[in-house]
Write a protein that holds these residues in place. Structure first.
Motif, PDB file in Angstrom:
ATOM      1  N   SER A  75       0.870  -1.164   0.108  1.00 15.95           N
ATOM      2  CA  SER A  75      -0.013  -0.077  -0.081  1.00 15.95           C
ATOM      3  C   SER A  75       0.918   1.330  -0.049  1.00 15.95           C
ATOM      4  CB  SER A  75      -0.969  -0.104   1.287  1.00 15.95           C
ATOM      5  OG  SER A  75      -1.222   1.258   1.220  1.00 15.95           O
ATOM      6  N   GLY A  77      -0.788   3.782   0.284  1.00 13.80           N
ATOM      7  CA  GLY A  77      -1.980   5.034   0.670  1.00 13.80           C
ATOM      8  C   GLY A  77      -1.886   4.920   2.175  1.00 13.80           C
ATOM      9  N   GLN A  78      -1.143   4.541   2.863  1.00  8.48           N
ATOM     10  CA  GLN A  78      -1.136   4.252   4.575  1.00  8.48           C
ATOM     11  C   GLN A  78      -1.323   5.768   5.175  1.00  8.48           C
ATOM     12  OE1 GLN A  78      -1.779   1.141   4.571  1.00  8.48           O
ATOM     13  NE2 GLN A  78      -0.997   1.228   6.301  1.00  8.48           N
ATOM     14  N   SER A  79      -0.987   6.777   4.380  1.00  9.04           N
ATOM     15  CA  SER A  79      -1.402   8.184   4.997  1.00  9.04           C
ATOM     16  C   SER A  79      -2.680   8.608   4.988  1.00  9.04           C
ATOM     17  CB  SER A  79      -0.523   9.521   4.182  1.00  9.04           C
ATOM     18  OG  SER A  79      -1.094   9.300   2.615  1.00  9.04           O
ATOM     19  N   ALA A  80      -3.675   8.009   4.076  1.00  9.20           N
ATOM     20  CA  ALA A  80      -5.144   8.262   4.299  1.00  9.20           C
ATOM     21  C   ALA A  80      -5.470   7.689   5.513  1.00  9.20           C
ATOM     22  CB  ALA A  80      -5.769   7.644   2.892  1.00  9.20           C
ATOM     23  N   THR A 134      -3.865   2.234  -4.261  1.00 10.76           N
ATOM     24  CA  THR A 134      -3.547   2.974  -3.028  1.00 10.76           C
ATOM     25  C   THR A 134      -2.975   4.407  -2.910  1.00 10.76           C
ATOM     26  OG1 THR A 134      -1.657   1.543  -2.658  1.00 10.76           O
ATOM     27  CG2 THR A 134      -3.593   0.748  -1.598  1.00 10.76           C
ATOM     28  N   PHE A 135      -2.086   4.165  -4.011  1.00 14.55           N
ATOM     29  CA  PHE A 135      -1.452   5.740  -4.370  1.00 14.55           C
ATOM     30  C   PHE A 135      -2.522   6.816  -4.549  1.00 14.55           C
ATOM     31  CE2 PHE A 135       0.569   8.471  -7.537  1.00 14.55           C
ATOM     32  CZ  PHE A 135       1.775   8.877  -6.744  1.00 14.55           C
ATOM     33  N   LEU A 137      -5.536   6.650  -3.529  1.00 18.63           N
ATOM     34  CA  LEU A 137      -6.348   6.842  -2.312  1.00 18.63           C
ATOM     35  C   LEU A 137      -5.334   8.065  -1.534  1.00 18.63           C
ATOM     36  CD1 LEU A 137      -8.591   6.127  -0.382  1.00 18.63           C
ATOM     37  CD2 LEU A 137      -6.822   4.537   0.691  1.00 18.63           C
ATOM     38  N   ALA A 138      -4.139   7.981  -1.338  1.00 18.45           N
ATOM     39  CA  ALA A 138      -3.388   8.818  -0.633  1.00 18.45           C
ATOM     40  C   ALA A 138      -3.327  10.303  -1.201  1.00 18.45           C
ATOM     41  CB  ALA A 138      -1.953   8.375  -0.440  1.00 18.45           C
ATOM     42  N   ILE A 259       0.885  12.622   0.275  1.00 23.25           N
ATOM     43  CA  ILE A 259       1.403  11.384  -0.429  1.00 23.25           C
ATOM     44  C   ILE A 259       2.967  11.164   0.092  1.00 23.25           C
ATOM     45  CG2 ILE A 259       2.276  12.582  -2.674  1.00 23.25           C
ATOM     46  CD1 ILE A 259       0.991   8.845  -2.514  1.00 23.25           C
ATOM     47  N   ALA A 262       2.912   8.977   3.009  1.00 20.52           N
ATOM     48  CA  ALA A 262       2.619   7.462   2.680  1.00 20.52           C
ATOM     49  C   ALA A 262       3.991   6.964   2.103  1.00 20.52           C
ATOM     50  CB  ALA A 262       1.641   7.540   1.474  1.00 20.52           C
TER      51      ALA A 262
END
Lengths: 337, 292
Positions: A75, A77-80, A134-135, A137-138, A259, A262
């Motif tokens: 992922s 996108g963890q920052s989201a 996921t990118f 999403l972030a 981003i 992330a």
């Protein structure tokens, strides 16, 4: 098979890590724990704050590690999820007056829900496609947080200020130190839970999916369920880290969760060693301190120094800190003889 | 109605740029099965080279050609030095490598040319095209250059020996090697071409978004969206995807209430996810079968 179909022997996203190699031995763990407990007593408040952030990012890296090292999905996108956790804590504390400690489990549960739901469409994606989704999403998250529709709650572009909690029961320690120990307790709890999760039946299911999805489903592992579960757990832990981050920084704003965050977390995992949980702390130290050091070498060149260091890690120690630890262990073993 | 036509044409013009970026992404994806997250930064760097040449007094089209040559060589050099050794590494390592490249290029560009926004000249001028209010000459020029580039690429891949060898190396590397194709150099060539195509996209979009080290962030994401929409294995799909994303973005920004300029980016991303979920191979891509 029709002629238009393409057959590939897809290389797995992650190299397999044996279950035993995922943690430290008891002795080493206790030494690390001891250091973490003693360290803040000799440091100034600012450094204590940095150590707190180190633990918080380590938690977020750990969450990503469970997803990637455990179940083989990755992922960007963890920052989201981190942002959702941070905002949940901030809104609960500032608008509803909930106690800061109570906001963390709520942030965790809400993020677990988000992660589980996001895991549903993500089920159909693997490897680079999942990275892309996921990118996306972030990248979208800061813009969604700025939306006028939520502005009443989120404070829009300006964000929200969070009050820093005092030490309870009139303990004679500074707010920073209290927050550090509070974070440490949460982090240890989550670390132990994660180790046990990966050693459990579910953990074995994750790893079976990571190593060979089709073989895992042939053995009766419910691939869809466990993949979404891994996403949910990872998002939940990231959410708790986000909540802690909001309390420590005393501020949430959309531009804090871009981003870049992330990518930092992703790099932290690579540097620490994918699938090696203690590596999360090393990776977190890398992403917190290396940009600072790079900036002190040359202002403006920090990105380049960061990138070059990262290339060095990839080329020289592709398994990150885990590899260094193994080499060190072997050296110590030789010395004992 | 005029607003609609206007928006569609503007969408086609920006779509041309997305098509170029998507094409560059697909070229590298075909060669090594990885998405180049640093593609946008490479294009940005090339655009700065072109700008610098023009500052030194080189005429526009000479600067354009020199930049393409530089980008081509640069792309090959990056592949040889950094990514050839990573060819057998897991996907994750490669993604980290691309991110490292991203950070290095962005930071070096910022250090060399600083972060102030610079004007970039257009060779076409910005007057209305053929006296019509619908589209400017620069937009028309963007479409024209892209279409010309596509025709050239098509001819290259269909009718030259090297083009054929590159296609062979991309689709069946082992068999290609058996008939004497140097697949390793075909990959490097793919990198060089992708880098040059990216440079064209950068130079064309720079007069619109202005020149600065972070200019390609949004463009790259639309390029990804376009490539995914068309199918990561199909250059034609990438181009069609580029135009579709451009038009879709403009229409959504104009007609869906509450979207406006702010939500355009999330719209592109929602598009990526929707396509991936409904048709993972994209509109023109080949489905992939996994062997256990």
């Amino acid at each position: 098979m029709s002629a238009v179909e393409e057959v590939t022997n897809e290389a797995s996203a992650v190299e397999a890590v044996p279950k035993r190699a995922m943690t430290l031995g008891y002795g080493t763990s206790l030494v690390v724990l001891g250091l973490l407990i003693i360290a803040p007593m000799f440091l100034k408040n600012f450094f204590v704050f940095q150590l707190t952030m180190l633990l918080i990012y380590a938690l977020a890296v750990l969450a990503l590690n469970i997803l990637t090292g455990g179940s083989g999905q990755f992922s960007l996108g963890q920052s989201a999820f981190y942002a959702v956790g941070a905002y949940t804590s901030a809104i609960l504390m500032e608008h509803m007056g909930v106690n800061y400690a109570l906001t963390l489990p709520i942030a965790g549960i809400i993020c677990f829900g988000f992660g589980f739901l996001f895991g549903q469409p993500a089920l159909r994606l693997s490897g680079i496609y999942l990275a892309l989704a996921t990118f996306a999403l972030a990248v979208a998250m800061p813009q969604l947080l700025k939306l006028g529709f939520f502005e009443h709650w989120t404070g829009g572009v300006q964000g929200l200020v969070v009050t820093k909690p005092d030490a309870p029961f009139g303990l004679p320690i500074s707010q920073d130190r209290w927050l550090y120990y509070f974070t440490l307790v949460v982090a240890i709890g989550i670390y132990i839970a994660s180790v046990n999760l990966l050693r459990s039946r579910s953990g074995r299911a994750f790893m079976a999916i990571r190593d060979n999805e089709i073989a895992a489903s042939a053995m009766g592992v419910d691939v869809a369920l466990y993949k979404t579960l891994a996403f949910g757990v990872s998002a939940g832990i990231t959410g708790v880290a986000g909540g802690l981050g909001a309390i420590a920084v005393q501020f949430v704003a959309p531009d804090g969760y871009t981003i870049t965050l992330a990518i930092s977390l992703f790099l932290g995992m690579v540097v620490g060693g994918v699938g090696w949980l203690p590596g999360s702390i090393v990776g977190s130290a890398f992403i917190i301190f290396v940009p600072n050091i790079a900036e002190s070498i040359s202002k403006g060149l920090s990105g380049a120094v960061f990138g070059v260091l990262l290339f060095l890690v990839i080329f020289l120690v592709p398994h990150g800190a885990r590899q260094v630890a193994i080499v060190a262990q072997q050296l110590i073993g030789k010395l004992k003889k | 109605m005029e607003l609609f036509i206007n928006q569609v044409l503007a969408g086609i013009a920006t779509g041309a740029i997305y098509a170029c970026m998507a094409l560059a992404v697909v070229m590298i994806y075909q060669a090594i099965d990885h998405l180049n997250f640093a593609q946008g930064e490479m294009a940005m760097f090339s655009t700065f080279i072109a700008w610098q040449l023009m500052q030194w007094g080189v005429p526009y089209w000479w600067a354009f050609l020199l930049t393409l040559a530089f980008s081509f060589a640069g792309g090959i050099a990056i592949e040889r030095m950094l990514f050839k050794p990573l060819a057998k590494a897991p996907i994750l390592t490669n993604v980290a490598g691309f991110i490292a490249l991203f950070a290095i290029v962005n930071s070096v560009a910022g250090l060399t040319w600083d972060f102030t926004i610079k004007q970039f000249p257009t060779p076409f001028g910005s007057a209305p095209f053929l006296g019509s209010q619908l589209i400017s000459t620069h937009q028309a020029g963007m479409i024209g250059v892209t279409v010309g580039l596509l025709i050239l690429l098509y001819l290259f891949f269909q009718f030259t020996r090297i083009g054929l060898a590159m296609r062979a190396a991309a689709s069946l590397p082992e068999s290609a090697r058996l008939v004497g194709i140097n697949t390793s150099w075909m990959i490097a060539l793919g990198w060089g071409m992708a880098s040059a195509i990216g440079a064209i996209a950068g130079i064309l979009i720079a007069p619109v978004v202005f020149l600065e080290p972070n200019m390609m962030g949004g463009v790259l994401i639309y390029g990804f969206a376009a490539a995914v929409l068309g199918g990561l294995t199909s250059p034609l799909g990438a181009v069609v995807g580029g135009f579709l994303v451009g038009v879709f973005e403009n229409l959504a920004g104009t007609y869906i209430p509450g979207v406006g300029n702010e939500l355009k980016l999330p719209i592109a991303l929602a598009l990526i996810i929707t396509v991936l979920v409904l048709k993972p191979a994209g509109l023109f891509g080949r489905p992939i079968v996994k062997r256990v």
